[in-house]
Design a protein around this motif. Structure first.
Motif, PDB file in Angstrom:
ATOM      1  N   ALA A 126       0.821  -1.216   0.000  1.00  0.00           N
ATOM      2  CA  ALA A 126       0.000   0.000   0.000  1.00  0.00           C
ATOM      3  C   ALA A 126       0.852   1.263   0.000  1.00  0.00           C
ATOM      4  N   ASP A 127       1.920   1.281   0.773  1.00  0.00           N
ATOM      5  CA  ASP A 127       2.816   2.436   0.862  1.00  0.00           C
ATOM      6  C   ASP A 127       4.248   1.957   0.659  1.00  0.00           C
ATOM      7  N   PRO A 128       4.617   1.655  -0.596  1.00  0.00           N
ATOM      8  CA  PRO A 128       5.916   1.015  -0.833  1.00  0.00           C
ATOM      9  C   PRO A 128       7.096   1.957  -0.669  1.00  0.00           C
ATOM     10  N   THR A 129       8.206   1.402  -0.250  1.00  0.00           N
ATOM     11  CA  THR A 129       9.461   2.148  -0.231  1.00  0.00           C
ATOM     12  C   THR A 129      10.029   2.151  -1.646  1.00  0.00           C
ATOM     13  N   SER A 130      10.989   3.017  -1.872  1.00  0.00           N
ATOM     14  CA  SER A 130      11.666   3.054  -3.161  1.00  0.00           C
ATOM     15  C   SER A 130      12.286   1.695  -3.475  1.00  0.00           C
ATOM     16  N   ASP A 131      12.940   1.094  -2.490  1.00  0.00           N
ATOM     17  CA  ASP A 131      13.575  -0.215  -2.697  1.00  0.00           C
ATOM     18  C   ASP A 131      12.556  -1.287  -3.058  1.00  0.00           C
ATOM     19  N   GLU A 132      11.373  -1.271  -2.432  1.00  0.00           N
ATOM     20  CA  GLU A 132      10.341  -2.271  -2.738  1.00  0.00           C
ATOM     21  C   GLU A 132       9.825  -2.126  -4.167  1.00  0.00           C
ATOM     22  N   VAL A 133       9.659  -0.895  -4.619  1.00  0.00           N
ATOM     23  CA  VAL A 133       9.174  -0.665  -5.985  1.00  0.00           C
ATOM     24  C   VAL A 133      10.209  -1.141  -6.993  1.00  0.00           C
TER      25      VAL A 133
ATOM     26  N   THR B 293       0.947  10.444  -2.541  1.00  0.00           N
ATOM     27  CA  THR B 293      -0.395   9.962  -2.202  1.00  0.00           C
ATOM     28  C   THR B 293      -1.276  11.111  -1.726  1.00  0.00           C
ATOM     29  N   PRO B 294      -2.582  10.935  -1.826  1.00  0.00           N
ATOM     30  CA  PRO B 294      -3.490  11.966  -1.315  1.00  0.00           C
ATOM     31  C   PRO B 294      -3.339  12.201   0.189  1.00  0.00           C
TER      32      PRO B 294
ATOM     33  N   THR C 117      -3.775  18.330  -8.382  1.00  0.00           N
ATOM     34  CA  THR C 117      -3.832  18.957  -7.058  1.00  0.00           C
ATOM     35  C   THR C 117      -3.874  17.936  -5.930  1.00  0.00           C
ATOM     36  N   THR C 118      -4.215  16.692  -6.259  1.00  0.00           N
ATOM     37  CA  THR C 118      -4.207  15.603  -5.282  1.00  0.00           C
ATOM     38  C   THR C 118      -3.378  14.460  -5.861  1.00  0.00           C
ATOM     39  N   PRO C 119      -2.050  14.597  -5.860  1.00  0.00           N
ATOM     40  CA  PRO C 119      -1.193  13.600  -6.502  1.00  0.00           C
ATOM     41  C   PRO C 119      -1.406  12.194  -5.938  1.00  0.00           C
ATOM     42  N   ASP C 120      -1.385  11.228  -6.834  1.00  0.00           N
ATOM     43  CA  ASP C 120      -1.550   9.836  -6.431  1.00  0.00           C
ATOM     44  C   ASP C 120      -0.843   8.953  -7.452  1.00  0.00           C
TER      45      ASP C 120
END
Length: 187
Positions: free
Chosen positions: A46-53, A79-80, A148-151
């Motif tokens: 859900a909230d990946p780290t750079s390394d995980e991606v 993320t929003p 305006t709501t980056p995701d």
């Protein structure tokens, strides 16, 4: 689905091209020297780290890095849930026309954003969505709008460790063209 919209540089009210056809998008962008491809998506936390991606796409990242000579790769998550002032500051950084001495390659692992390419008297807005890899050639005038709501989650490729370094144009036409929010609201 990816969307390409093209306007004359002096008339954002006249749409010359608007297409979601991947073949047509690839052809139009290829004529500009822009590489556009699609990768299959993989599941991410859900909230990946750079390394995980990067690990999730390791084979493809290594392939692109070897082929294009990239030495530095990272991943960015917007993320929003981010504070509104942080999102606004991040968005503002990319909204003016600029160039880079390096190619700008981005893969969207999640979400979307629009790259606007100002080339040959036209503005080409490429709404990149999950699975899209876009490579903007060095010294191509462009800007980026994440809304305006980056995701999104994106992988960025660089030739050196300096990462994202821009040269901004004194006279930017970016504010005259429809924004990410306006384009995506009309879909």
């Amino acid at each position: 689905m990816t969307l390409l919209t093209v306007w004359p540089e002096d008339d954002p009210g006249t749409v010359l091209t608007r297409t979601e056809d991947a073949g047509e998008i690839t052809g139009v962008l290829s004529a500009l020297g822009v590489r556009f491809t699609r990768w299959p998506l993989v599941d991410l936390p859900a909230d990946p780290t750079s390394d995980e991606v990067i690990a999730a796409y390791r084979d493809r990242v290594e392939e692109v890095s070897a082929r294009e000579g990239y030495g530095f790769v990272d991943a960015v998550t917007m993320t929003p849930a981010a504070p509104a002032e942080d999102a606004a500051a991040a968005r503002a950084k990319f909204l003016a026309e600029h160039t880079h001495d390096d190619d700008e390659d981005r893969f969207f692992a999640r979400g979307s954003g629009i790259f606007y390419l100002h080339v040959a008297g036209r503005v080409h807005a490429v709404l990149c969505e999950a699975g899209d890899l876009l490579s903007v050639p060095a010294r191509t005038t462009h800007w980026f709008d994440m809304g305006t709501t980056p995701d999104y989650v994106s992988i960025r490729f660089f030739h050196d460790d300096d990462g994202w370094v821009a040269s901004f144009l004194e006279d930017s036409i970016a504010a005259r063209f429809p924004t990410f929010d306006e384009i995506t609201a009309g879909r």
